[in-house]
Design a protein around this motif. Structure first.
Motif, PDB file in Angstrom:
ATOM      1  N   GLY A  61     -11.175  -1.272   3.135  1.00 21.68           N
ATOM      2  CA  GLY A  61     -10.621  -0.727   4.390  1.00 21.68           C
ATOM      3  C   GLY A  61      -9.311   0.012   4.150  1.00 21.68           C
ATOM      4  O   GLY A  61      -8.540  -0.349   3.271  1.00 21.68           O
ATOM      5  N   PRO A  62      -9.070   1.062   4.930  1.00 23.29           N
ATOM      6  CA  PRO A  62      -7.840   1.852   4.750  1.00 23.29           C
ATOM      7  C   PRO A  62      -6.583   1.081   5.158  1.00 23.29           C
ATOM      8  O   PRO A  62      -6.655   0.131   5.939  1.00 23.29           O
ATOM      9  CB  PRO A  62      -8.055   3.050   5.685  1.00 23.29           C
ATOM     10  N   ALA A 114      -0.742   5.117   6.543  1.00 23.00           N
ATOM     11  CA  ALA A 114      -0.473   4.090   7.558  1.00 23.00           C
ATOM     12  C   ALA A 114       0.587   4.545   8.551  1.00 23.00           C
ATOM     13  O   ALA A 114       1.478   5.336   8.218  1.00 23.00           O
ATOM     14  CB  ALA A 114      -0.008   2.807   6.882  1.00 23.00           C
ATOM     15  N   GLU A 115       0.486   4.022   9.784  1.00 26.34           N
ATOM     16  CA  GLU A 115       1.587   4.173  10.716  1.00 26.34           C
ATOM     17  C   GLU A 115       2.547   3.004  10.463  1.00 26.34           C
ATOM     18  O   GLU A 115       2.143   1.957   9.947  1.00 26.34           O
ATOM     19  CB  GLU A 115       1.103   4.181  12.164  1.00 26.34           C
ATOM     20  N   ASP A 120     -12.190  -2.769   9.760  1.00 28.04           N
ATOM     21  CA  ASP A 120     -11.368  -1.806  10.509  1.00 28.04           C
ATOM     22  C   ASP A 120     -10.143  -1.327   9.734  1.00 28.04           C
ATOM     23  O   ASP A 120      -9.393  -0.482  10.225  1.00 28.04           O
ATOM     24  CB  ASP A 120     -10.892  -2.429  11.828  1.00 28.04           C
ATOM     25  N   GLY A 121      -9.915  -1.914   8.571  1.00 30.58           N
ATOM     26  CA  GLY A 121      -8.744  -1.531   7.796  1.00 30.58           C
ATOM     27  C   GLY A 121      -7.716  -2.647   7.764  1.00 30.58           C
ATOM     28  O   GLY A 121      -7.944  -3.742   8.286  1.00 30.58           O
ATOM     29  N   LYS A 122      -6.581  -2.353   7.135  1.00 29.74           N
ATOM     30  CA  LYS A 122      -5.560  -3.383   6.912  1.00 29.74           C
ATOM     31  C   LYS A 122      -4.322  -3.157   7.775  1.00 29.74           C
ATOM     32  O   LYS A 122      -3.832  -2.030   7.893  1.00 29.74           O
ATOM     33  CB  LYS A 122      -5.155  -3.378   5.441  1.00 29.74           C
ATOM     34  N   ILE A 123      -3.859  -4.259   8.329  1.00 32.41           N
ATOM     35  CA  ILE A 123      -2.578  -4.258   9.040  1.00 32.41           C
ATOM     36  C   ILE A 123      -1.662  -5.200   8.262  1.00 32.41           C
ATOM     37  O   ILE A 123      -1.986  -6.380   8.074  1.00 32.41           O
ATOM     38  CB  ILE A 123      -2.741  -4.712  10.500  1.00 32.41           C
ATOM     39  N   HIS A 144      -7.079  -8.140   7.167  1.00 35.59           N
ATOM     40  CA  HIS A 144      -7.978  -7.201   6.497  1.00 35.59           C
ATOM     41  C   HIS A 144      -9.400  -7.343   7.020  1.00 35.59           C
ATOM     42  O   HIS A 144      -9.772  -8.358   7.616  1.00 35.59           O
ATOM     43  CB  HIS A 144      -7.934  -7.388   4.973  1.00 35.59           C
ATOM     44  N   ARG A 198      -4.023   0.844   7.441  1.00 38.95           N
ATOM     45  CA  ARG A 198      -3.958   1.399   8.778  1.00 38.95           C
ATOM     46  C   ARG A 198      -2.534   1.339   9.352  1.00 38.95           C
ATOM     47  O   ARG A 198      -2.028   2.306   9.898  1.00 38.95           O
ATOM     48  CB  ARG A 198      -4.899   0.550   9.628  1.00 38.95           C
ATOM     49  N   THR A 199      -1.896   0.177   9.201  1.00 41.69           N
ATOM     50  CA  THR A 199      -0.590  -0.042   9.831  1.00 41.69           C
ATOM     51  C   THR A 199       0.272  -0.939   8.954  1.00 41.69           C
ATOM     52  O   THR A 199      -0.238  -1.884   8.353  1.00 41.69           O
ATOM     53  CB  THR A 199      -0.772  -0.758  11.188  1.00 41.69           C
ATOM     54  N   ALA A 206      -7.668  -5.199  15.722  1.00 38.27           N
ATOM     55  CA  ALA A 206      -8.449  -4.811  14.547  1.00 38.27           C
ATOM     56  C   ALA A 206      -9.167  -6.038  14.004  1.00 38.27           C
ATOM     57  O   ALA A 206      -8.643  -7.159  14.089  1.00 38.27           O
ATOM     58  CB  ALA A 206      -7.547  -4.230  13.450  1.00 38.27           C
TER      59      ALA A 206
END
Ligand SMILES: [Zn+2]
Length: 335
Positions: free
Chosen positions: A123-124, A149-150, A97-100, A94, A126-127, A193
């Protein structure tokens, strides 16, 4: 005439239901440990599926059972957090840049998972990355996609999720298109990220034929999915390509990717390290070699199980999700 048709229809339905139950009974008698091992592999509790339960209900009940575990949080670094409880262990990267996110828990706890993720900052999403196709790791893919998210996974995860599966007494229909991975790879992929490099790599068939590792180079964290059950005998899914020799090779690959400071996240069980992964790998080799010797000498499965070839290991490894006799059966059938 109409009555006859109705009677035939009813007879046919009863026959189908009876056949299904018979098949379930056979699975319990011979395919054991499938039913029992599945319940325990996915929920570290004394859950026992009823053999007569329709497979769709069995999957729903498993979700409900897994969802009872609360979400526990463990910081792995300044921007890496592990969540555990209702499904396989999750790791969240986190920052601005957002969350993976790696893995998703079961769908029934999506609101709680979303709350936990929202609590890690604005953060959005993201993935999300699926370590493999099993539902306790990929069940909320559609929720993540809906949140923007992708979904990243191995090519085979997309294929397996597009198929019908009957696994351990549970029935899974093909996932709807909205729940499928949106970005897949064959060998490796990399995401950047929050100052971190997230490296994804395929692990040749081990727990399934869809397994990947996720490595965070900066934070020195390695997520091995269900190739690593920390401190317990693992479950191996032979219906989608899993094997004991693949599990050993997968553990070796994990060791190659680790140093003495690496935090090694298992699919199930507490956070581990290289020493824990080494002990696990050695246990797999020991059990494989013992069962192989007995099988090569002509012992039947029942004879091998009765001989308790893991007796000296069970106090350490047999208290988790897969019981000793179930693990011996898995290994025997996979050699
Ligand atoms: Zn799994």
């Amino acid at each position: 005439m109409r009555d006859t048709h109705e009677a035939q229809a009813i007879t046919r339905r009863v026959w189908i239901r009876t056949s299904t139950m018979f098949a379930g009974g056979l699975a319990l008698a011979h395919g054991w440990p499938w039913l029992r091992a599945s319940a325990e592999a996915w929920a570290p509790s004394d859950l026992a599926l009823q053999s007569a339960a329709p497979p769709e209900d069995a999957a729903a009940r498993m979700r409900a059972q897994i969802a009872k575990s609360p979400i526990a949080t463990l910081a792995l670094g300044s921007n890496l957090t592990m969540l555990s409880g209702p499904g396989g262990n999750i790791v969240v990267l986190h920052g601005k840049d957002g969350k993976i996110v790696v893995d998703t828990f079961v769908q029934t706890v999506w609101p709680q998972l979303k709350n936990a993720l929202d609590g890690m900052g604005p953060g959005p999403l993201r993935t999300v990355i699926d370590t493999h196709w099993h539902f306790d790791h990929s069940d909320s893919n559609a929720n993540f996609r809906e949140a923007g998210a992708e979904v990243v996974a191995h090519d085979n995860t997309r294929t397996r999720m597009s198929q019908t599966h009957d696994l351990l007494g549970m029935h899974f229909e093909p996932s709807p298109p909205a729940a499928l991975p949106t970005r897949t790879f064959a060998a490796t992929d990399t995401l950047q990220a929050n100052g971190e490099s997230v490296e994804l790599g395929y692990i040749p068939p081990a727990h399934t034929d869809t397994d990947i590792y996720v490595r965070y180079a900066g934070g020195n964290v390695l997520h091995l999915g269900d190739v690593f059950f920390n401190g317990m005998y693992p479950f191996i899914d032979a219906t989608t390509g899993g094997s004991i020799n693949g599990m050993i090779a997968g553990a070796d690959k994990g060791l190659d990717l680790s140093d003495n400071q690496t935090k090694v996240v298992p699919g199930h069980g507490p956070l581990g390290d290289k020493a824990a992964l080494t002990r696990y790998r050695d246990m797999l080799v020991t059990v494989r070699d013992r069962v192989q010797r007995l099988k090569t000498s002509g012992r039947s499965l029942d004879e091998v199980v009765a001989q308790k070839p893991t007796a000296d290991l069970d106090a350490t490894w047999g208290k988790g999700s897969t019981r000793p006799e179930n693990f011996v059966t898995l290994v025997y059938n996979l050699l």
